[in-house]
Motif scaffolding. Structure first.
Motif, mmCIF file in Angstrom:
data_model
loop_
_atom_site.group_PDB
_atom_site.id
_atom_site.type_symbol
_atom_site.label_atom_id
_atom_site.label_comp_id
_atom_site.label_asym_id
_atom_site.label_seq_id
_atom_site.Cartn_x
_atom_site.Cartn_y
_atom_site.Cartn_z
ATOM 1 N N ALA A 83 0.847 -1.188 0.000
ATOM 2 C CA ALA A 83 0.000 0.000 0.000
ATOM 3 C C ALA A 83 0.883 1.240 0.000
ATOM 4 O O ALA A 83 1.826 1.342 0.772
ATOM 5 N N VAL A 84 0.585 2.164 -0.883
ATOM 6 C CA VAL A 84 1.355 3.397 -0.994
ATOM 7 C C VAL A 84 0.403 4.561 -0.764
ATOM 8 O O VAL A 84 -0.646 4.640 -1.380
ATOM 9 N N THR A 85 0.792 5.446 0.126
ATOM 10 C CA THR A 85 -0.045 6.611 0.399
ATOM 11 C C THR A 85 0.519 7.864 -0.254
ATOM 12 O O THR A 85 0.004 8.946 -0.033
ATOM 13 N N ASP A 86 1.597 7.705 -1.024
ATOM 14 C CA ASP A 86 2.183 8.853 -1.711
ATOM 15 C C ASP A 86 1.242 9.345 -2.802
ATOM 16 O O ASP A 86 0.474 8.583 -3.372
ATOM 17 N N ALA A 87 1.361 10.627 -3.104
ATOM 18 C CA ALA A 87 0.553 11.198 -4.178
ATOM 19 C C ALA A 87 0.935 10.588 -5.525
ATOM 20 O O ALA A 87 0.093 10.410 -6.380
ATOM 21 N N ASP A 88 2.204 10.250 -5.701
ATOM 22 C CA ASP A 88 2.677 9.706 -6.969
ATOM 23 C C ASP A 88 3.554 8.479 -6.710
ATOM 24 O O ASP A 88 4.743 8.609 -6.427
ATOM 25 N N PRO A 89 2.979 7.274 -6.797
ATOM 26 C CA PRO A 89 3.760 6.064 -6.536
ATOM 27 C C PRO A 89 4.928 5.884 -7.508
ATOM 28 O O PRO A 89 5.934 5.286 -7.164
ATOM 29 N N ALA A 90 4.819 6.417 -8.712
ATOM 30 C CA ALA A 90 5.911 6.297 -9.679
ATOM 31 C C ALA A 90 7.160 7.008 -9.168
ATOM 32 O O ALA A 90 8.286 6.538 -9.378
ATOM 33 N N VAL A 91 6.977 8.125 -8.482
ATOM 34 C CA VAL A 91 8.119 8.851 -7.914
ATOM 35 C C VAL A 91 8.792 7.989 -6.860
ATOM 36 O O VAL A 91 10.020 7.874 -6.816
ATOM 37 N N ARG A 92 7.995 7.367 -5.998
ATOM 38 C CA ARG A 92 8.532 6.501 -4.944
ATOM 39 C C ARG A 92 9.348 5.355 -5.544
ATOM 40 O O ARG A 92 10.458 5.070 -5.098
#
Length: 162
Positions: A83-92
């Motif tokens: 689960a990713v709560t970042d606005a942009d998972p691609a950046v992560r």
């Protein structure tokens, strides 16, 4: 053990970054670090900052593991579904790949300095390096990441949303 339950989450996040996004290896690292502390808990209960000591054990365990596994390591660009709560998972994912491309020591320096928000001196103590070596490694590792990602990537990720 109450101590392990209290600091396991933070250790897990640090280990995840140290391993370049390998969730399973991160879990193994945390378990190994806490196991090493458990064996010596009677002596360690007198340590002034057990959580800081746990991070030192974690980083040293990571570096030790990297030395032992250097000949059997297989690089992969597949990440477990988390689960990713970042606005942009691609950046992560891009940042994790960039971290993964660094040497184990350089990655440890960046994680301790910028994720853990430790001082140069604290980072040097944990890694048994001089403060100058920590500054030098930080500078080189950040430049390496900038070279991999391009100057525009940092500007795009730090810009104010419109």
């Amino acid at each position: 053990m109450e101590f392990a339950a209290g600091c396991a989450g933070h250790l897990q996040k640090t280990a995840y970054l140290l391993t370049g996004g390998d969730l399973h290896l991160a879990e193994d690292l945390v378990q190994e670090a806490l196991s090493r502390m458990f064996v010596r808990w009677r002596r360690l209960s007198r340590v002034e900052n057990p959580a800081g000591y746990a991070h030192t054990v974690l980083v040293n365990t990571f570096l030790s593991l990297r030395r032992r596994r250097s000949s059997t390591e297989r690089v992969t660009f597949e990440f477990p579904e988390i689960a990713v709560t970042d606005a942009d998972p691609a950046v992560r994912l891009t940042l994790l790949r960039a971290l993964q491309s660094l040497s184990a020591r350089d990655r440890a320096v960046l994680v301790l300095r910028f994720w853990e928000d430790r001082s140069v001196e604290d980072t040097a103590a944990v890694l048994r390096l001089s403060a100058t070596a920590v500054r030098s490694r930080s500078h080189r590792a950040l430049n390496r990441i900038r070279d991999l990602l391009g100057d525009g990537f940092v500007e795009r990720t730090t810009a104010e949303p419109r």
